[in-house]
Design an enzyme around this catalytic site. Structure first.
Site, PDB file in Angstrom:
ATOM      1  N   GLY A  57       6.344  18.913  -9.655  1.00  0.00           N
ATOM      2  CA  GLY A  57       5.943  19.012  -7.895  1.00  0.00           C
ATOM      3  C   GLY A  57       4.743  20.146  -7.555  1.00  0.00           C
ATOM      4  N   ASP A 112       5.904  23.849  -6.437  1.00  0.00           N
ATOM      5  CA  ASP A 112       5.656  23.448  -4.593  1.00  0.00           C
ATOM      6  C   ASP A 112       6.557  23.789  -4.692  1.00  0.00           C
ATOM      7  OD1 ASP A 112       7.874  23.035  -5.727  1.00  0.00           O
ATOM      8  OD2 ASP A 112       7.509  20.706  -5.783  1.00  0.00           O
ATOM      9  N   ASP A 115      13.021  27.230  -2.251  1.00  0.00           N
ATOM     10  CA  ASP A 115      14.300  26.762  -1.776  1.00  0.00           C
ATOM     11  C   ASP A 115      15.249  27.162  -1.821  1.00  0.00           C
ATOM     12  OD1 ASP A 115      15.521  24.667  -0.552  1.00  0.00           O
ATOM     13  OD2 ASP A 115      16.101  23.384  -1.488  1.00  0.00           O
ATOM     14  N   LYS A 143      11.519  27.446   1.770  1.00  0.00           N
ATOM     15  CA  LYS A 143      12.362  27.366   2.853  1.00  0.00           C
ATOM     16  C   LYS A 143      13.013  28.948   3.210  1.00  0.00           C
ATOM     17  CE  LYS A 143      13.171  22.749   2.040  1.00  0.00           C
ATOM     18  NZ  LYS A 143      14.148  21.849   1.175  1.00  0.00           N
ATOM     19  N   PHE A 164      14.647  18.376   4.190  1.00  0.00           N
ATOM     20  CA  PHE A 164      14.259  17.654   2.936  1.00  0.00           C
ATOM     21  C   PHE A 164      12.565  17.337   3.344  1.00  0.00           C
ATOM     22  CE2 PHE A 164      13.122  15.313  -0.885  1.00  0.00           C
ATOM     23  CZ  PHE A 164      14.207  16.074  -2.086  1.00  0.00           C
ATOM     24  N   VAL A 165      11.565  17.397   2.291  1.00  0.00           N
ATOM     25  CA  VAL A 165      10.279  17.740   2.669  1.00  0.00           C
ATOM     26  C   VAL A 165       9.468  16.141   1.545  1.00  0.00           C
ATOM     27  CG1 VAL A 165       9.331  19.054   4.665  1.00  0.00           C
ATOM     28  CG2 VAL A 165       8.835  19.305   1.602  1.00  0.00           C
ATOM     29  N   ASP A 171       8.764  14.705  -4.210  1.00  0.00           N
ATOM     30  CA  ASP A 171       9.069  13.871  -4.565  1.00  0.00           C
ATOM     31  C   ASP A 171      10.791  13.579  -4.312  1.00  0.00           C
ATOM     32  OD1 ASP A 171      10.591  15.270  -6.508  1.00  0.00           O
ATOM     33  OD2 ASP A 171      11.170  13.662  -7.805  1.00  0.00           O
ATOM     34  N   ARG A 177       5.181  10.818  -4.483  1.00  0.00           N
ATOM     35  CA  ARG A 177       4.473  12.399  -4.409  1.00  0.00           C
ATOM     36  C   ARG A 177       2.790  12.085  -3.849  1.00  0.00           C
ATOM     37  NH1 ARG A 177       6.958  15.721  -7.741  1.00  0.00           N
ATOM     38  NH2 ARG A 177       8.937  14.603  -9.934  1.00  0.00           N
TER      39      ARG A 177
END
Ligand code: IMP
Ligand code: MG
Length: 194
Positions: A57, A112, A115, A143, A164-165, A171, A177
């Site tokens: 990512g 990236d 979470d 997040k 969800f990004v 991805d 991506r």
């Protein structure tokens, strides 16, 4: 060499239909990545920096960030993959181990997105055992509302809500991506494949 099957290639013009909003534009990404590079440059001036980037990512963020770092540095990668059900990560599996010796070095771990924090907790525990001189964490996105593991970033690009990004390296099921911005994926896309 045949031409790729039309059925398999998703034309770029289809993408916006899967995206509900552009959360972070290319312009904002460019500006913020430049700011992060300046902060990192200032903090690591004169030090022997090793950047450890998490695959896959970070590829786009990493490429943009390091080209703005006017610092001697070395780069290595760690691969961690989480088996996912829809957008929920399950078991973590190492897919690439660190090769560089980081003992006594200044390590900056790059990911990236932070979470639940489980990936970063695993990776930072692993690196800490290798006895770096210092270890810090840089993430493009955070997040905080989703955090389960006790981990936080030293450098954060953007705090984002619990959505969800995708894009700019991130991805869903290995797609999206290469979108140049960060977008919010429509829930029906991941609900359909859950
Ligand atoms: P964590 O272990 O729950 O902190 O998850 C970290 C990893 O999950 C990141 O490196 C991403 O690969 C992935 N991830 C978490 N949230 C998102 C998202 O919103 N979009 C895409 N990937 C995500
Ligand atoms: Mg990842």
């Amino acid at each position: 060499m045949g031409s790729p099957s039309r059925k398999r290639v998703r034309p770029r013009s289809d993408w916006p239909e899967d995206i509900s909003t552009v959360l972070i534009s290319q312009t904002r990404l460019r500006r913020r990545v430049g700011e992060l590079a300046s902060e990192i440059e200032r903090d690591y001036a004169g030090l022997d920096l090793v950047i450890v980037a998490l695959l896959n990512g970070t590829v786009v963020f990493l490429a943009d960030l390091i080209r703005q770092l006017q610092l001697p540095l070395r780069l290595d990668f760690i691969g961690v993959s989480s088996y996912r059900e829809g957008v929920e990560s399950k078991e973590l599996v190492m897919t690439k181990e660190l090769r560089l010796d980081v003992k006594g070095r200044e390590v900056l771990i790059l990911d990236d997105i932070l979470d639940t924090g489980r990936t970063m907790a695993l990776v930072s525990d692993k690196i800490r055992k290798l006895k770096p001189r210092s270890m810090k964490i840089c993430v493009l996105l955070d997040k905080p509302s989703r955090r389960l593991a006790k981990v936080s970033a030293d450098y954060t690009g953007f705090e984002i809500p619990d959505k969800f990004v995708i894009g700019y390296g991130l991805d869903f099921a290995e797609r999206y991506r290469n979108l140049p911005f960060i977008g919010v994926l429509k829930p029906r896309i991941y609900e359909a494949s859950a």
